[in-house]
Design an enzyme around this catalytic site. Structure first.
Site, PDB file in Angstrom:
ATOM      1  N   ASP A  76       0.865  -1.203  -0.232  1.00  0.00           N
ATOM      2  CA  ASP A  76       0.050  -0.016  -0.127  1.00  0.00           C
ATOM      3  C   ASP A  76       0.912   1.314  -0.110  1.00  0.00           C
ATOM      4  OD1 ASP A  76      -2.086  -1.606   0.343  1.00  0.00           O
ATOM      5  OD2 ASP A  76      -2.854  -0.829   2.055  1.00  0.00           O
ATOM      6  N   HIS A 221       3.772  -2.285   3.439  1.00  0.00           N
ATOM      7  CA  HIS A 221       3.828  -0.820   2.918  1.00  0.00           C
ATOM      8  C   HIS A 221       5.093  -0.734   2.158  1.00  0.00           C
ATOM      9  CE1 HIS A 221       0.497  -0.462   5.968  1.00  0.00           C
ATOM     10  NE2 HIS A 221      -0.254   0.430   4.758  1.00  0.00           N
TER      11      HIS A 221
END
Length: 265
Positions: A76, A221
């Site tokens: 992400d 992430h």
């Protein structure tokens, strides 16, 4: 005739009460109850003659996750300066991933990385333009937050994403309605290393591996310094455990992501 229902119909009857139910996702994302669909349910509900998903490099195209022990890596809020190193690792290990890209200061700043992600066969997806809690803003703002990355990614890659991940996993009926209008399925997760809270790569790897299971969707992430160094160890261990890495659409195949639906293992 024996009266025994077809296998796929039987699977639907067994899985529907388990997967397509209103789940309280407070521990996962803080959002209110939403109806979710598991990868297993998505596969069971697909037509018999469905495709096994978009072909990917590394032998992952056409994998049957009804038989294989599949898991999906997702990243992400990139792309970011560490993304090239991550892509190098994924290419070396022949592992496909799904990237939920953020617009502001990411898609607009690193268009060459967006293009590289797509060119190397990964799934390019939408993580909004500026990362607001979509459940806390107006319908017009939700639409803008989702549509702007769609247009930006299409300009770079030639294709509009078919998946989105709501920031913090927060979604509701309004977010689902607008996602459906824009052709976007929503994807949550089953494993998070909480890499936003630590730079310790060993801890990120440990947390990820602890929660990894068949049909899992791993949330990481590529914007945090401890994450990308943890990825080689995560891949190595999961391969040793017999997992096959796939993109999110491959995890659902022969089902296909349906706009507006919320997918969660």
């Amino acid at each position: 005739m024996s009266g025994t229902p077809p296998l796929r119909a039987l699977a639907r009857s067994v899985l529907a009460p388990l997967a397509a139910v209103s789940l309280a996702l407070g521990a996962l994302s803080g959002c209110s109850s939403v109806e979710t669909v598991s990868p297993e349910m998505a596969r069971a509900d697909a037509p018999e003659a469905g495709s096994l998903g978009k072909s990917r490099p590394g032998g992952s195209g056409g994998v049957d996750c009804e038989k294989a022990k599949c898991i999906a890596l997702t990243f992400d809020a990139g792309p970011a300066p560490a993304t090239p190193r991550l892509l190098d690792t994924l290419a070396k290990e022949r592992v496909p991933a799904t990237f939920f890209l953020l617009g502001k200061r990411h898609i607009e700043k690193y268009p060459e990385l967006v293009r590289r992600i797509a060119d190397e066969g990964h799934e390019v997806a939408n993580h909004t333009w500026s990362h607001p809690r979509l459940t806390d803003v107006s319908e017009d703002r939700i639409r803008e937050e989702l549509d702007r990355p769609q247009r930006a990614i299409e300009k770079i890659t030639g294709e509009r994403p078919r998946l989105m991940r709501p920031p913090q996993g927060r979604t509701d009926e309004t977010v689902s309605k607008i996602s459906k209008e824009l052709g976007l399925a929503q994807v949550l997760w089953s494993v998070t290393a909480k890499d936003y809270a630590t730079d310790d790569s060993s801890l990120i790897q440990e947390r990820t591996l602890e929660g990894a299971d068949r049909d899992g969707i791993i949330l990481l992430h590529d914007i945090y310094p401890g994450t990308v160094p943890a990825v080689p160890g995560i891949i190595k261990e999961l391969k040793e455990r017999g997992f096959t890495f796939v993109t999110v659409p491959q995890l659902l195949a022969p089902g296909t992501p349906k706009p507006g639906e919320v997918y969660r293992p």
